[in-house]
Design a protein around this motif. Structure first.
Motif, PDB file in Angstrom:
ATOM      1  N   ASN B 405       0.827  -1.212   0.000  1.00  0.00           N
ATOM      2  CA  ASN B 405       0.000   0.000   0.000  1.00  0.00           C
ATOM      3  C   ASN B 405       0.861   1.262   0.000  1.00  0.00           C
ATOM      4  N   LEU B 406       1.972   1.228   0.704  1.00  0.00           N
ATOM      5  CA  LEU B 406       2.844   2.415   0.742  1.00  0.00           C
ATOM      6  C   LEU B 406       3.555   2.597  -0.598  1.00  0.00           C
ATOM      7  N   HIS B 407       4.020   1.495  -1.184  1.00  0.00           N
ATOM      8  CA  HIS B 407       4.654   1.596  -2.505  1.00  0.00           C
ATOM      9  C   HIS B 407       3.687   2.178  -3.536  1.00  0.00           C
ATOM     10  N   GLN B 408       2.428   1.812  -3.410  1.00  0.00           N
ATOM     11  CA  GLN B 408       1.456   2.137  -4.463  1.00  0.00           C
ATOM     12  C   GLN B 408       0.502   3.243  -4.055  1.00  0.00           C
ATOM     13  N   GLN B 409       0.871   4.057  -3.054  1.00  0.00           N
ATOM     14  CA  GLN B 409      -0.072   5.073  -2.603  1.00  0.00           C
ATOM     15  C   GLN B 409      -0.326   6.093  -3.715  1.00  0.00           C
ATOM     16  N   ARG B 410      -1.547   6.543  -3.780  1.00  0.00           N
ATOM     17  CA  ARG B 410      -1.929   7.508  -4.823  1.00  0.00           C
ATOM     18  C   ARG B 410      -1.212   8.847  -4.649  1.00  0.00           C
ATOM     19  N   GLU B 411      -0.738   9.092  -3.420  1.00  0.00           N
ATOM     20  CA  GLU B 411      -0.075  10.370  -3.143  1.00  0.00           C
ATOM     21  C   GLU B 411       1.165  10.594  -4.006  1.00  0.00           C
ATOM     22  N   TRP B 412       1.755   9.523  -4.537  1.00  0.00           N
ATOM     23  CA  TRP B 412       2.925   9.708  -5.401  1.00  0.00           C
ATOM     24  C   TRP B 412       2.576  10.544  -6.632  1.00  0.00           C
ATOM     25  N   ALA B 413       1.276  10.565  -6.986  1.00  0.00           N
ATOM     26  CA  ALA B 413       0.860  11.317  -8.174  1.00  0.00           C
ATOM     27  C   ALA B 413       0.260  12.675  -7.813  1.00  0.00           C
ATOM     28  N   ASP B 414       0.371  13.069  -6.538  1.00  0.00           N
ATOM     29  CA  ASP B 414      -0.224  14.335  -6.093  1.00  0.00           C
ATOM     30  C   ASP B 414       0.903  15.177  -5.501  1.00  0.00           C
ATOM     31  N   SER B 415       1.328  16.185  -6.263  1.00  0.00           N
ATOM     32  CA  SER B 415       2.518  16.928  -5.828  1.00  0.00           C
ATOM     33  C   SER B 415       2.301  17.579  -4.467  1.00  0.00           C
ATOM     34  N   SER B 416       1.051  17.869  -4.119  1.00  0.00           N
ATOM     35  CA  SER B 416       0.813  18.484  -2.804  1.00  0.00           C
ATOM     36  C   SER B 416       0.971  17.466  -1.677  1.00  0.00           C
ATOM     37  N   LYS B 417       1.020  16.170  -2.023  1.00  0.00           N
ATOM     38  CA  LYS B 417       1.116  15.127  -0.991  1.00  0.00           C
ATOM     39  C   LYS B 417       2.472  14.418  -0.995  1.00  0.00           C
ATOM     40  N   LEU B 418       3.397  14.875  -1.830  1.00  0.00           N
ATOM     41  CA  LEU B 418       4.674  14.166  -1.929  1.00  0.00           C
ATOM     42  C   LEU B 418       5.456  14.183  -0.613  1.00  0.00           C
ATOM     43  N   VAL B 419       5.370  15.302   0.106  1.00  0.00           N
ATOM     44  CA  VAL B 419       6.110  15.371   1.378  1.00  0.00           C
ATOM     45  C   VAL B 419       5.616  14.280   2.323  1.00  0.00           C
ATOM     46  N   ARG B 420       4.300  14.138   2.383  1.00  0.00           N
ATOM     47  CA  ARG B 420       3.773  13.072   3.239  1.00  0.00           C
ATOM     48  C   ARG B 420       4.142  11.698   2.692  1.00  0.00           C
ATOM     49  N   ALA B 421       4.002  11.518   1.384  1.00  0.00           N
ATOM     50  CA  ALA B 421       4.286  10.205   0.803  1.00  0.00           C
ATOM     51  C   ALA B 421       5.682   9.735   1.217  1.00  0.00           C
ATOM     52  N   GLU B 422       6.634  10.657   1.193  1.00  0.00           N
ATOM     53  CA  GLU B 422       8.013  10.254   1.497  1.00  0.00           C
ATOM     54  C   GLU B 422       8.226   9.907   2.967  1.00  0.00           C
ATOM     55  N   THR B 423       7.329  10.345   3.841  1.00  0.00           N
ATOM     56  CA  THR B 423       7.491   9.961   5.249  1.00  0.00           C
ATOM     57  C   THR B 423       7.286   8.463   5.442  1.00  0.00           C
ATOM     58  N   CYS B 424       6.822   7.747   4.414  1.00  0.00           N
ATOM     59  CA  CYS B 424       6.565   6.303   4.562  1.00  0.00           C
ATOM     60  C   CYS B 424       7.843   5.499   4.756  1.00  0.00           C
ATOM     61  N   PHE B 425       8.991   6.054   4.368  1.00  0.00           N
ATOM     62  CA  PHE B 425      10.190   5.208   4.353  1.00  0.00           C
ATOM     63  C   PHE B 425      10.737   4.877   5.735  1.00  0.00           C
ATOM     64  N   GLU B 426      10.447   5.726   6.705  1.00  0.00           N
ATOM     65  CA  GLU B 426      10.849   5.357   8.070  1.00  0.00           C
ATOM     66  C   GLU B 426      10.131   4.070   8.490  1.00  0.00           C
ATOM     67  N   GLU B 427       8.866   3.976   8.136  1.00  0.00           N
ATOM     68  CA  GLU B 427       8.119   2.756   8.459  1.00  0.00           C
ATOM     69  C   GLU B 427       8.610   1.564   7.636  1.00  0.00           C
ATOM     70  N   ILE B 428       8.864   1.788   6.362  1.00  0.00           N
ATOM     71  CA  ILE B 428       9.364   0.686   5.520  1.00  0.00           C
ATOM     72  C   ILE B 428      10.714   0.201   6.044  1.00  0.00           C
ATOM     73  N   LYS B 429      11.548   1.122   6.470  1.00  0.00           N
ATOM     74  CA  LYS B 429      12.843   0.739   7.056  1.00  0.00           C
ATOM     75  C   LYS B 429      12.636  -0.148   8.288  1.00  0.00           C
ATOM     76  N   ASP B 430      11.807   0.323   9.214  1.00  0.00           N
ATOM     77  CA  ASP B 430      11.575  -0.450  10.447  1.00  0.00           C
ATOM     78  C   ASP B 430      11.077  -1.850  10.132  1.00  0.00           C
ATOM     79  N   ARG B 431      10.128  -1.918   9.188  1.00  0.00           N
ATOM     80  CA  ARG B 431       9.562  -3.221   8.853  1.00  0.00           C
ATOM     81  C   ARG B 431      10.627  -4.126   8.219  1.00  0.00           C
TER      82      ARG B 431
END
Lengths: 468, 468
Positions: B405-431
């Motif tokens: 879900n994080l890899h494929q989040q729709r936010e990657w296509a919404d420039s106003s949401k890119l900052v949030r989208a990138e916050t996913c990597f801390e979680e991906i790292k932990d996992r």
């Protein structure tokens, strides 16, 4: 005149906001030799919300900032939230099935879903206003100025000081000395004005968004709580989870009362982001817990007729892209306002304050006798602060939203999905431990290294980036 | 006759399914002195999917099961997936912006979003069929029987052996000796028959569910891959993320080809859970990446006209409530079939095999000279196995869904949401780190302690449960 510069004058920083993080940071900066001025919009120190709890980890961070801070916390009457007694003195978080009727013949029976050991004195709770009063006492007179609501910050150019303008029409220069470097750190909370100045009012992150969750809070006398919950549950923290809501309670006031908070999902928009507290009713709360188990219903029956309803806003939708910019910097909720589901918002702000105090100590040390590098040193410090703190603190914002979704998953009301619903606790455990077991020593090492690398980029700092 | 019992006869276990986990477990059980029989439905050892990679951690678990297993892995041609060379020999996972056009003037530029260090030889990849062949070579002759598709397992009572019935009409007793205890461990994959026998065919967890994600897989010659991606990206693992899809590739076959997998979200139901592989077309893939950056489009242009389309099924919706029941037990995908987004499914199965081998060693040791406790010892072993393994392995199933879900989040296509989208990597790292840094020593200690406590409950094991 503005452009003189004296090598003997200390660094000066203005902190906007005299809440817990603002004052903890004030104590930290004063300790490392920074001159601090705090501007607080309120007439006095009245923090919103009855109580606040700090993790053992955050209290150790406080000690590193200044041992006077945990002393102040304890002098304000903080107590461990555990009632384990001598046999089991540790604090635990407990998640309990608030919805499913386990046994028809014992309708009050609730299943303990998960119990997480937070360690000895894992949490210490206090009244916010009392902790603030104790913090004010360890700040020298004249540092804090009340009734100063920030309007704008004017950057008048490289060699001139920032000009702060307040709503009452007064203005102030950020420090009284001349040609000193001035910094402004915004510790002014979820609706931070410094954030708006830093990002611009039109920036999405200048406006926190509704989390679509409200919190009804109340205090209930212990005798009444025991009628509904029985003595064990009433005397110990429990989080009753179920579909679209969860009900958290824990004992306060020397076990004479419980603090009960009903978190309720709200599909609607919140009408007014200026006014985020409304009056709710017990009937509103009852309507949000339809079909929940008798113990939960009985507890809600003991809520007052009317009570506060808090709309929870945070920065999850639009996180702050950088915590520093020019001579401005953000800490605490101003940087990363979070929903309260981890109970970690203030703890993460304390980590910010520890990072900033450490960096300012580096700057003070480096600029002593070298006032000409002050500007570059400060820019390196705040850039390092942003690099060190942003990832973790924004993770907490995300994680708090996530655990709320897990607490309130609809699967709790679907017996065919209960096995899956319960698999959420491994994730909740990991997330909680990441907050509780924060390696602040590693953070401080990275902080000092990051600062030194930025100050001496030719000495061993090679940016190892792949060019795409 | 069925009811005799000889103290000198070894423990006997049937393993259903001769895939990687079934054979790794076979080697482990043989090593601790258990007599094993493997029934595999296929005519030969043909694993689905071209390649498989194991984490360094899983390879260390293999070593603990039997050092012959990593030797077999390496003899089958496994290589580190890294191409870092001598300067940076570690393996990395790289997430790269597959959608957003960073710069109009350089449309091929893609931003590296996150790079995660998996350590030296963090992953070793091989061809599945070659690893299986190498595993078969370290299993003694006569242990594995092919063309045996399990139909049912009949429990004929406490002192009688389990009767296994196969689709070809043959039956077999689980062991050739008489009155030995028999166990059946199902390593028969996502569509496990043993799971259906254990839970009943009507149980929700007896049927894996569609994850609403399909995978298109293909191999592309390196020269063509370099045309689309440039040499650096082509020669190194990259995961291109974007809205509703992600495109993963890494070099294989001694850098002569890349393995490319396009994961695509599918809102529809999958028509037939018996037939989960279909033929797809390049046009299907192209249609799933509308508006993605030119490098991704160019790579898809180099896909073959038709290619395999895999419907990904898992046990997320309905997890298995217990991994053991009676004399049956589940391991690997049969217990916790997961989607492949962590690349960890087989690694977690290896952990299962390590836990089971360790427990069977305890049982062998305890029952040597005490054959009368064999039944209780085996029940304690499999109950311990369930308690030790279920939480972690089901977490992996959840986590794999989550990172998709994080890899494929729709936010990657919404420039106003890119900052949030990138916050996913801390979680991906932990996992990712939770998978890669698994503390198998702690697991083995808990496994042995859990077994011993169940075998001697009066010796210090007090169940400290709160009664509600």
């Amino acid at each position: 005149m503005d452009t003189s510069n004296s090598p003997t004058e200390p660094l000066e920083v203005v902190i906007v906001g005299g809440g817990i993080i603002g004052l903890v940071l004030t104590v930290g900066l004063l300790r490392v030799g920074v001159k601090v001025k705090v501007y607080e919009q309120a007439q006095g120190f009245r923090e919103i919300g009855a109580g606040i709890a700090f993790t053992a980890n955050a209290i150790r961070c406080m000690s590193l900032i200044d041992p006077a801070i945990p002393t102040a916390l304890r002098s304000s009457g903080s107590v461990a939230t555990s009632n384990g007694g001598e046999e089991d003195p540790n604090d635990y978080l407990r998640w309990i099935d608030g919805y499913d009727r386990q046994r028809e013949d014992e309708p009050y029976q609730q299943r303990l879903l998960y119990k997480l050991d937070a360690g000895y004195k894992g949490f210490e709770g206090c009244r916010r206003d009392q902790f603030l009063e104790a913090l004010v006492k360890i700040v020298p007179p004249g540092v804090i100025e009340l009734r100063k609501r920030l309007e704008t910050i004017e950057d008048r150019g490289k060699d001139k000081k920032l000009l702060l303008k307040f709503r009452d029409g007064t203005t102030t220069e950020a420090d009284a000395g001349e040609l000193m470097w001035e910094e402004v750190i915004g510790c002014d909370g979820v609706k931070s004005r410094v954030r708006q100045v830093l990002l611009g009012e039109d920036h999405a992150a200048s406006h926190p968004r509704y989390t679509h969750c409200v919190a009804y809070r109340t205090l209930i006398p212990m005798a009444k709580a025991i009628e509904a919950l029985g003595p064990y549950k009433a005397m110990n923290q429990h989080n009753h989870v179920g579909p679209n809501a969860n009900l958290l309670h824990y004992p306060v006031a020397n076990n004479t009362m419980i603090n009960a908070v009903a978190f309720v999902r709200d599909p609607n928009e919140w009408p007014d982001d200026k006014q985020t507290v409304a009056q709710g009713t017990r009937d509103d709360v009852k309507a949000a817990f339809p079909g929940w188990c008798p113990a939960v219903q009985d507890l809600i029956d003991r809520f007052p007729d009317t009570l506060s309803k808090w709309a929870i806003f945070d920065l999850w939708d639009y996180p702050v892209p950088r915590y520093n910019g020019g001579r401005l910097c953000l800490a605490g909720d101003a940087a990363h306002a979070t929903s309260p589901h981890h109970g970690a918002g203030a703890c993460v702000g304390v980590e910010d304050a520890l990072c900033l105090s450490t960096l300012m100590q580096e700057v003070v040390t480096e600029t002593r006798g070298n006032p000409e590098v002050k500007e570059q040193a400060l820019r390196a410090a705040f850039t390092t602060y942003d690099a060190i703190r942003r990832t973790r603190s924004q993770w907490v914002v995300n994680s708090s939203r996530r655990v709320c979704n897990l607490h309130q998953q609809r699967e709790w009301a679907d017996s065919s999905k209960l096995v899956r619903a319960e698999t959420c606790f491994e994730e909740i455990k990991d997330r909680s431990l990441k907050i509780w077991h924060f390696n602040y020593d590693a953070m401080l090492n990275e902080t000092r290294q990051g600062y030194k690398q930025k100050r001496a980029p030719s000495n061993g700092f090679v940016k190892n980036m792949t060019v795409y």
